[in-house]
Write an enzyme that holds these catalytic residues in place. Structure first.
Site, mmCIF file in Angstrom:
data_model
loop_
_atom_site.group_PDB
_atom_site.id
_atom_site.type_symbol
_atom_site.label_atom_id
_atom_site.label_comp_id
_atom_site.label_asym_id
_atom_site.label_seq_id
_atom_site.Cartn_x
_atom_site.Cartn_y
_atom_site.Cartn_z
ATOM 1 N N ARG A 110 -10.679 9.439 8.519
ATOM 2 C CA ARG A 110 -9.807 8.271 8.712
ATOM 3 C C ARG A 110 -8.435 8.523 8.071
ATOM 4 N NH1 ARG A 110 -8.390 5.341 12.241
ATOM 5 N NH2 ARG A 110 -6.481 6.233 11.477
ATOM 6 N N HIS A 139 -0.500 -1.051 5.949
ATOM 7 C CA HIS A 139 -1.636 -1.710 5.289
ATOM 8 C C HIS A 139 -1.196 -2.516 4.072
ATOM 9 C CE1 HIS A 139 -4.493 0.369 7.859
ATOM 10 N NE2 HIS A 139 -3.875 1.509 7.613
ATOM 11 N N CYS A 176 -4.606 8.978 9.709
ATOM 12 C CA CYS A 176 -3.435 8.213 9.284
ATOM 13 C C CYS A 176 -2.264 9.160 9.003
ATOM 14 C CB CYS A 176 -3.748 7.377 8.038
ATOM 15 S SG CYS A 176 -4.688 5.868 8.396
#
Lengths: 209, 274
Positions: free
Chosen positions: B231, B187, B235
Site C-alpha cells: 500500500r 490523508h 502511494c
C-alpha cells in the site's frame, strides 16, 4: 555545496535541540538528520537521477517543517521565491486550446516509475482533485470545485492571469498550497498550462456551460 | 438581480451534479459495505482466508537451504508465538538491533532461520492482479489474521521505537518530488477523495483506528491480498517517487506512525477493499 551546507545546518539544529530539550518525539518536528538517513537507506536501488526526487527544495523543506502553516516571515519568503519562479508565455497569450486542456485535465499520466520511457505527454490530472465540467461525475474533492469558474468571473483578463499563475505555481499566491507547482517543477509545459487555462476560463469550454 | 439568478442556477447545478456523483460513489461504497456485512455473518466466505491458509502452510513448511520452518521465528512475543504478535508491531528486535514491522521481520526470519538469500526473498514481494499472493503476502496475511480481535498496542519502550515513531511522523508530513506531495496531502483532512476514491484521514486517530487494522486486505478489484508495504509502495508511486526497497526503514517508520495513530483500533485482517 549548498546541499552540504543545509545538511550541516540541519544537523547542528538537531544537535542543539537534542541538547536543550527533553525527548518528546511525538510533538517535535521530527529529527531531520535521522529522517534523511532513513530515506537514504530506503531507496538503495534507485538511480541518482531518481534519488534526486527525494531531496527537498527550500520551499518543500519549510512547508514540511511547518506542516503547511508557516509563520508570516517564512510565508513571505516562500511567496517571494515562488513569485520569482513564475514564467510566462513569450507571446503574452495566456489561453490556449480548451479541447487539449480537457484531455490534460483528465490524464494522470506521467513521471511515475512505470511511465518510462514516456508513451504520451504528462497530464495535469485536475479531476483527481477538482470538479470542473458538470458532466464529469468522477472528480475528487482535495481542491475546490471549479465548476463554471470562468463564467462566474466573467472571463476577466485579470482572472485569466491569476489562473495561469495558479497552475504554473500555486505557491506564488498561497505559500505551502497543497497543489503541485506544475510549471516550476516541470510537470507541464507553458503550452499545456495555456490549454488548461482555456479549459477553466474560456466561454467555449464545457466547464463554463 | 441577474447575478442572483446566476448564483441560484449555479447552486442548482451543483446540487444536481453533487447528487448524481454521490449516487455513483454511494453505489460502490454500498456494495463493498454489503460485502463486508456478508463476511461478518459468514467469515469463511472471505477469499482472503485462502491466503491465510496458504500462509500458515508456508509458515510450517520446512523450506530454504536449511530446510527449516518459520515456527521458531520470534515476532516479538517469543519464538513461535504468532497469536497477538501483529498487534504489537512494529517493535524493536534486539537480535537485529532494529525496529521492524511484520514484513521486515518475515524477511529477517526467512534469512536467518531458513538460510534464504535476502535478494531472492524480496525479488517479487507483490502479486499482480488475479495472481495468487506472493509468499510474503500469504505469510503476512496469516500472521496478521492471528491478531484478529486484538487492539493495536504499539510499544514505545525502546529509544529506537520512539525514534521510528518520530521519523515516521516527520515522513508523513514531508513534501517532496515533482508534485510536492506528502502523505498528508491526501490523508490530512476529513471526507476527501481522489476522483471517487475516498481517502482516510490518517493523522486523525479516529479514522486511522478504523482502517489500519484492515491490512493486509483482500482487494476485490485485484482478486489478491495487498500488504501495508505494498500500500505504501503504491502511494509513493503515485507521489512520483522511485520504487522503495521492500522492508525499508521508511516503510517501517511510516507503519510505526500509522499504528500509533491507530492505537486501540482492532485488527480485522484481511478486510475487504475495493
Amino acid at each position: 555545496m549548498r546541499i552540504g551546507a543545509v545538511v550541516t545546518a540541519a544537523g547542528a539544529a538537531v544537535a542543539l535541540a537534542a541538547a536543550c530539550l527533553p525527548a518528546s518525539p511525538a510533538r517535535s518536528q521530527g529529527p531531520a538528520a535521522a529522517v534523511e538517513a532513513v530515506i537514504k537507506g530506503s531507496w538503495t536501488k534507485a538511480t541518482p537521477e531518481w534519488q534526486a526526487r527525494l531531496a527537498q527544495d527550500e520551499t518543500q523543506r519549510l512547508c514540511s517543517q511547518y506542516r503547511n502553516a508557516p509563520p508570516n516571515e517564512v510565508a513571505n519568503a516562500i511567496l517571494a521565491r515562488e513569485r520569482a519562479a513564475l514564467q510566462y508565455p513569450p507571446d503574452g497569450k495566456l489561453m490556449g486550446d480548451w479541447k487539449k486542456g480537457e484531455k490534460l485535465a483528465q490524464s494522470g499520466y506521467g513521471l511515475r516509475f512505470t511511465d518510462y520511457p514516456p508513451r504520451q505527454e504528462n497530464g495535469g490530472n485536475c479531476y483527481a482533485c477538482h470538479q470542473l465540467d458538470k458532466k464529469e461525475l468522477s472528480f475528487g474533492t482535495l481542491g475546490p470545485s471549479l465548476l463554471a469558474y470562468g463564467k462566474a468571473r466573467k472571463h476577466a483578463e485579470a482572472d485569466v492571469k491569476a489562473v495561469y499563475e495558479r497552475i504554473y505555481n500555486p505557491q506564488a499566491a498561497v505559500p505551502c498550497a497543497n497543489m503541485p507547482r506544475f510549471g516550476t517543477n516541470g510537470v507541464l509545459t507553458i503550452d499545456q498550462i495555456k490549454d488548461l487555462v482555456a479549459y477553466v476560463m474560456s466561454p467555449d469550454s464545457p466547464v463554463n456551460k | 438581480m441577474r447575478r442572483g439568478l446566476l448564483i441560484a442556477a449555479l447552486g442548482g447545478a451543483l446540487v444536481v451534479a453533487g447528487g448524481l456523483q454521490t449516487l455513483a460513489q454511494d453505489d460502490t461504497e454500498r456494495e463493498v459495505e454489503r460485502y463486508r456485512q456478508m463476511l461478518k455473518e459468514d467469515p469463511w466466505s472471505n477469499p482472503g482466508l485462502l491466503e491465510v491458509d496458504r500462509g500458515e502452510a508456508l509458515w510450517k513448511a520446512k523450506r530454504g537451504p536449511r530446510s527449516a520452518s518459520l515456527e521458531a521465528c520470534d515476532l516479538g512475543k517469543g519464538p513461535g508465538k504468532v497469536e497477538g504478535a501483529f498487534a504489537e508491531l512494529p517493535r524493536y528486535f534486539p537480535d537485529a538491533d532494529k525496529v521492524m514491522d511484520l514484513e521486515a521481520r518475515l524477511v529477517w526470519c526467512m534469512e536467518k532461520l531458513q538460510g534464504s538469500n535476502r535478494a531472492d526473498i524480496v525479488k517479487r514481494p507483490y502479486s499482480k492482479a488475479n495472481q495468487a499472493g506472493s509468499e510474503l503476502e500469504a505469510l503476512a496475511t496469516y500472521v496478521a489474521h492471528k491478531s484478529n480481535g486484538r487492539k493495536f498496542a504499539p510499544r514505545l519502550d525502546h529509544p529506537k521505537e520512539r525514534e521510528a515513531l518520530a521519523v515516521g511522523e516527520a515522513l508523513f508530513f514531508r513534501r517532496q518530488g515533482p508534485m510536492d506531495f506528502a502523505c498528508a496531502t491526501c490523508h490530512g483532512d476529513i471526507g476527501k477523495r481522489i476522483r471517487l476514491q475516498g481517502l482516510p484521514y490518517l493523522s486523525k486517530p479516529a479514522e486511522a483506528r478504523e482502517v489500519i487494522g484492515q491490512w493486509p486486505a483482500y482487494r476485490v478489484s485485484q482478486g489478491t491480498v495487498m500488504t501495508m508495504q505494498h500500500r505504501i509502495t503504491d502511494c509513493f508511486w503515485q507521489m512520483r517517487l522511485p520504487l522503495i526497497d521492500y522492508g525499508s526503514d521508511v516503510a517501517v517508520a511510516l507503519t510505526m506512525y500509522l499504528v500509533n495513530q491507530a492505537k486501540g483500533g482492532e485488527v480485522s485482517a484481511p478486510q475487504i477493499k475495493r
